[in-house]
Design a protein around this motif. Structure first.
Motif, PDB file in Angstrom:
ATOM      1  N   UNK A  28     -10.276  -2.249   4.413  1.00 37.69           N
ATOM      2  CA  UNK A  28      -8.712  -2.914   5.098  1.00 37.69           C
ATOM      3  C   UNK A  28      -8.977  -2.584   6.744  1.00 37.69           C
ATOM      4  N   UNK A  29      -8.420  -2.738   7.706  1.00 33.58           N
ATOM      5  CA  UNK A  29      -8.777  -3.007   9.275  1.00 33.58           C
ATOM      6  C   UNK A  29      -6.882  -2.517   9.441  1.00 33.58           C
ATOM      7  N   UNK A  30      -7.065  -1.586  10.088  1.00 28.45           N
ATOM      8  CA  UNK A  30      -5.143  -1.570  10.425  1.00 28.45           C
ATOM      9  C   UNK A  30      -4.897  -1.378  12.197  1.00 28.45           C
ATOM     10  N   UNK A  31      -4.906  -3.269  12.518  1.00 28.04           N
ATOM     11  CA  UNK A  31      -5.052  -3.142  14.134  1.00 28.04           C
ATOM     12  C   UNK A  31      -5.176  -4.572  13.754  1.00 28.04           C
ATOM     13  N   UNK A  32      -4.325  -5.517  14.877  1.00 31.25           N
ATOM     14  CA  UNK A  32      -4.813  -6.907  14.716  1.00 31.25           C
ATOM     15  C   UNK A  32      -4.619  -7.098  16.391  1.00 31.25           C
ATOM     16  N   UNK A  53      -3.592  -5.535   8.123  1.00 26.66           N
ATOM     17  CA  UNK A  53      -3.191  -5.368   8.794  1.00 26.66           C
ATOM     18  C   UNK A  53      -1.988  -5.029   9.849  1.00 26.66           C
ATOM     19  N   UNK A  54      -1.486  -5.235  10.409  1.00 23.54           N
ATOM     20  CA  UNK A  54      -0.302  -5.240  11.560  1.00 23.54           C
ATOM     21  C   UNK A  54       0.608  -4.937  11.542  1.00 23.54           C
ATOM     22  N   UNK A  55       1.805  -4.086  12.384  1.00 18.50           N
ATOM     23  CA  UNK A  55       3.122  -3.583  12.648  1.00 18.50           C
ATOM     24  C   UNK A  55       4.081  -4.562  13.226  1.00 18.50           C
ATOM     25  N   UNK A  56       3.168  -4.864  13.894  1.00 17.67           N
ATOM     26  CA  UNK A  56       4.027  -6.196  14.488  1.00 17.67           C
ATOM     27  C   UNK A  56       3.738  -7.818  14.187  1.00 17.67           C
ATOM     28  N   UNK A  57       4.938  -8.533  14.481  1.00 17.92           N
ATOM     29  CA  UNK A  57       5.236  -9.728  14.007  1.00 17.92           C
ATOM     30  C   UNK A  57       3.838 -10.545  14.759  1.00 17.92           C
ATOM     31  N   UNK A 249       3.962  -7.216  10.386  1.00 16.87           N
ATOM     32  CA  UNK A 249       5.314  -6.728   9.140  1.00 16.87           C
ATOM     33  C   UNK A 249       5.072  -5.726   8.638  1.00 16.87           C
ATOM     34  N   UNK A 250       3.365  -4.659   8.482  1.00 14.91           N
ATOM     35  CA  UNK A 250       2.897  -4.331   8.183  1.00 14.91           C
ATOM     36  C   UNK A 250       2.963  -2.574   7.926  1.00 14.91           C
ATOM     37  N   UNK A 251       3.702  -1.966   8.066  1.00 18.70           N
ATOM     38  CA  UNK A 251       3.192  -0.193   8.517  1.00 18.70           C
ATOM     39  C   UNK A 251       2.297   0.482   7.837  1.00 18.70           C
ATOM     40  N   UNK A 264      -4.136   2.935   1.167  1.00 11.31           N
ATOM     41  CA  UNK A 264      -3.394   2.606   2.049  1.00 11.31           C
ATOM     42  C   UNK A 264      -1.394   2.345   1.531  1.00 11.31           C
ATOM     43  N   UNK A 265      -1.142   2.858   1.995  1.00  7.73           N
ATOM     44  CA  UNK A 265      -0.018   3.002   1.693  1.00  7.73           C
ATOM     45  C   UNK A 265       0.255   2.320   2.567  1.00  7.73           C
ATOM     46  N   UNK A 266       1.825   1.729   2.477  1.00  9.35           N
ATOM     47  CA  UNK A 266       3.126   0.848   3.695  1.00  9.35           C
ATOM     48  C   UNK A 266       4.416   1.634   3.807  1.00  9.35           C
ATOM     49  N   UNK A 267       5.069   1.603   5.001  1.00  9.00           N
ATOM     50  CA  UNK A 267       7.240   2.102   4.664  1.00  9.00           C
ATOM     51  C   UNK A 267       7.404   1.308   3.467  1.00  9.00           C
ATOM     52  N   UNK A 268       6.648  -0.301   3.468  1.00  6.45           N
ATOM     53  CA  UNK A 268       7.432  -0.626   1.442  1.00  6.45           C
ATOM     54  C   UNK A 268       7.331   0.191   0.309  1.00  6.45           C
ATOM     55  N   UNK A 269       6.421   0.463   0.698  1.00  7.31           N
ATOM     56  CA  UNK A 269       6.549   1.423  -0.420  1.00  7.31           C
ATOM     57  C   UNK A 269       4.687   1.072  -1.377  1.00  7.31           C
ATOM     58  N   UNK A 270       4.104  -0.056  -1.166  1.00  9.88           N
ATOM     59  CA  UNK A 270       3.319  -0.951  -1.340  1.00  9.88           C
ATOM     60  C   UNK A 270       2.242  -0.057  -1.349  1.00  9.88           C
ATOM     61  N   UNK A 271       1.601   0.326  -2.044  1.00  8.28           N
ATOM     62  CA  UNK A 271      -0.150   0.368  -2.007  1.00  8.28           C
ATOM     63  C   UNK A 271      -1.040  -0.648  -2.409  1.00  8.28           C
ATOM     64  N   UNK A 272      -2.400  -0.625  -1.000  1.00  7.32           N
ATOM     65  CA  UNK A 272      -3.142  -1.094  -1.209  1.00  7.32           C
ATOM     66  C   UNK A 272      -4.994  -0.583  -1.812  1.00  7.32           C
ATOM     67  N   UNK A 273      -5.882  -1.353  -1.892  1.00  5.26           N
ATOM     68  CA  UNK A 273      -6.923   0.001  -2.166  1.00  5.26           C
ATOM     69  C   UNK A 273      -8.250  -0.370  -1.591  1.00  5.26           C
ATOM     70  N   UNK A 274      -8.917   0.028  -0.787  1.00 12.67           N
ATOM     71  CA  UNK A 274     -10.181  -0.575  -0.833  1.00 12.67           C
ATOM     72  C   UNK A 274     -11.158   0.159  -0.469  1.00 12.67           C
ATOM     73  N   UNK A 275     -12.660  -0.181   0.300  1.00 11.37           N
ATOM     74  CA  UNK A 275     -13.829   0.610  -0.305  1.00 11.37           C
ATOM     75  C   UNK A 275     -14.051   1.468   1.587  1.00 11.37           C
TER      76      UNK A 275
END
Length: 462
Positions: A28-32, A53-57, A249-251, A264-275
């Motif tokens: 998972x890459x955080x920031x686009x 994942x990118x927090x902006x639009x 929009x994924x903070x 990786x947990x998002x502000x929406x409550x969703x949890x993503x998993x990666x190596x």
């Protein structure tokens, strides 16, 4: 086959031979921004399953292209330097045009105190309160003439040498000890690309002046170039090439390492998993993320204490060539709130004016709404340069002082260690860091790509 293709082929063969984890994504890459997109595409080229994942639009980070007054305007990174080989390679791959830069800045006049001064008149002007030989130096050249010669480094990588720790202190103190006058320091402080000379590591500023240790000869005779259609065109093309679309929009609020991977947990409550995770967001955004286990103390301090240089811009359109009335060039250095007014010129003449406010001087502007910033810029320009009154209209303003971006670039504080904490890459077990704060080579856009590719290789080798 070019260097990137050979690298990707080798990494793909290695990666394909491994047993994949039970994680949904390999990384998972955080920031686009460019760092994150470079990391994601390098991983994808090697056969990895990647989620960005990118927090902006939108993608691009500090590459942002806006429209105003009938113009297309880059409010972030603009220039493709002559040594930006990675940027040029990505652009060629995705069919994004790069051309010799079409805009330029002309000469400068000066508004110091209540006086307008032509560059030729500066040495003898009553507004010139510098001392001795400094009086012959144009205000815009003070940094180059007084600060840059104090630098002990010539290439970016040298800034991380512990032997140079004596220079990792305030630029203000270093200039004072070198004999610079209080007035020369004041003028430099107004315009330096840092929060302030007192709050900036001298070694950090020296790193900005240095070049890559591996810089090839400039590409083509044109030197500096620009991206056709605006700088944001390139990250948009890079994002479109990802097999899995960027999640906007994924903070990210938490990153937790487990025996088998990372959650990786998002502000929406969703949890993503990666190596693995590549953390390619600005440190101001990383500071909002809860890490488990906690980051090592030195790394945690570098994240929580990170400072970014503010930049606020106000774009104006001249409705007539008012500079012909006072005989000064259209661009102006100001020792007051406007700081610098750059006249952006093309073959058709002055296209627009950009009020460029840096560092701590931008704090007051950032507390205003956009309309108030534009109105203040127009009225302030009329105050320091009366010939502009009634002949300039505001277009829009832009501030980089958001809670996620923090500013236009990382600005190391005195004693920060200048990136030693990130060597070699700042890995935290399954979390790897990318972004211009970790760079070892060139600046700007190229730095982002360099760190993204390096973090991807670290993931594939882990």
């Amino acid at each position: 086959m070019d260097r990137r293709a050979l690298l990707a082929a080798g990494l793909a063969a290695t990666f394909a031979g491994r047993v994949r984890s039970q994680a949904r994504h390999d990384a998972i890459v955080v920031g686009a921004g460019l760092a994150g997109l470079s990391a994601a595409l390098t991983l994808q080229d090697a056969g990895a399953r990647v989620m960005v994942l990118e927090a902006q639009d939108r993608p691009g980070g500090r590459l942002r292209t806006e429209s105003g007054g009938g113009l297309t305007i880059d409010v972030g990174a603009v220039e493709v330097g002559p040594h930006y080989r990675r940027i040029r390679a990505w652009a060629e791959r995705f069919g994004v045009g790069i051309r010799p830069i079409t805009r330029r800045f002309g000469g400068f006049g000066y508004a110091i105190g209540d006086r307008l001064v032509a560059a030729a008149d500066w040495p003898s002007s009553p507004a010139n309160l510098t001392v001795g030989a400094e009086r012959e130096i144009a205000p815009a050249a003070l940094e180059a003439r007084l600060l840059r010669p104090l630098s002990p480094i010539r290439t970016v990588d040298q800034a991380a040498d512990p032997a140079l720790a004596a220079f990792d202190r305030s630029a203000f103190d270093l200039l004072t000890e070198a004999g610079a006058s209080a007035e020369a320091i004041r003028l430099m402080d107004r315009w330096t690309n840092a929060p302030s000379l007192a709050g900036a590591s001298a070694l950090g500023l020296f790193r900005e002046f240095a070049r890559s240790p591996n810089a090839p000869p400039p590409t083509g005779p044109e030197g500096a170039s620009e991206i056709v259609g605006g700088s944001a065109t390139l990250p948009a093309a890079m994002a479109a090439a990802l097999a899995v679309p960027v999640r906007y929009g994924a903070l990210v609020t938490a990153v937790s390492q487990t025996p088998s991977g990372v959650e990786v947990r998002l502000d929406s409550g969703e949890t993503l998993r990666a190596g693995h995770v590549v953390m390619a967001a600005p440190l101001t955004a990383v500071a909002l993320i809860a890490f488990s286990p906690h980051l090592p103390p030195e790394l945690s301090s570098a994240v929580s204490g990170a400072v970014y240089a503010r930049v606020t811009q106000v774009h104006l359109l001249p409705e007539s060539p008012f500079w012909e009335d006072d005989g000064l060039p259209p661009s102006l250095y100001v020792d007051g709130p406007l700081e610098r007014v750059f006249a952006v010129e093309t073959e058709r003449g002055v296209e627009r004016l950009v009020c460029w406010i840096n560092g701590d001087g931008a704090i007051d502007w950032d507390q205003m709404g956009e309309a108030d910033r534009v109105e203040r810029a127009v009225s302030e320009l009329a105050r320091v340069r009366p010939s502009s009154a009634g002949k300039v209209r505001g277009v829009f303003s832009w501030s980089w002082a958001g809670p996620l971006s923090g500013g236009i670039r990382h600005a190391p504080r005195p004693g920060e260690g200048l990136g030693q904490v990130w060597q070699p890459g700042g890995a935290h077990t399954r979390v790897f860091f990318a972004g211009e704060h970790t760079r070892r080579e060139e600046h700007g856009m190229e730095a982002a790509c360099e760190t993204g590719e390096r973090s991807a290789r670290a993931v594939l080798s882990a």
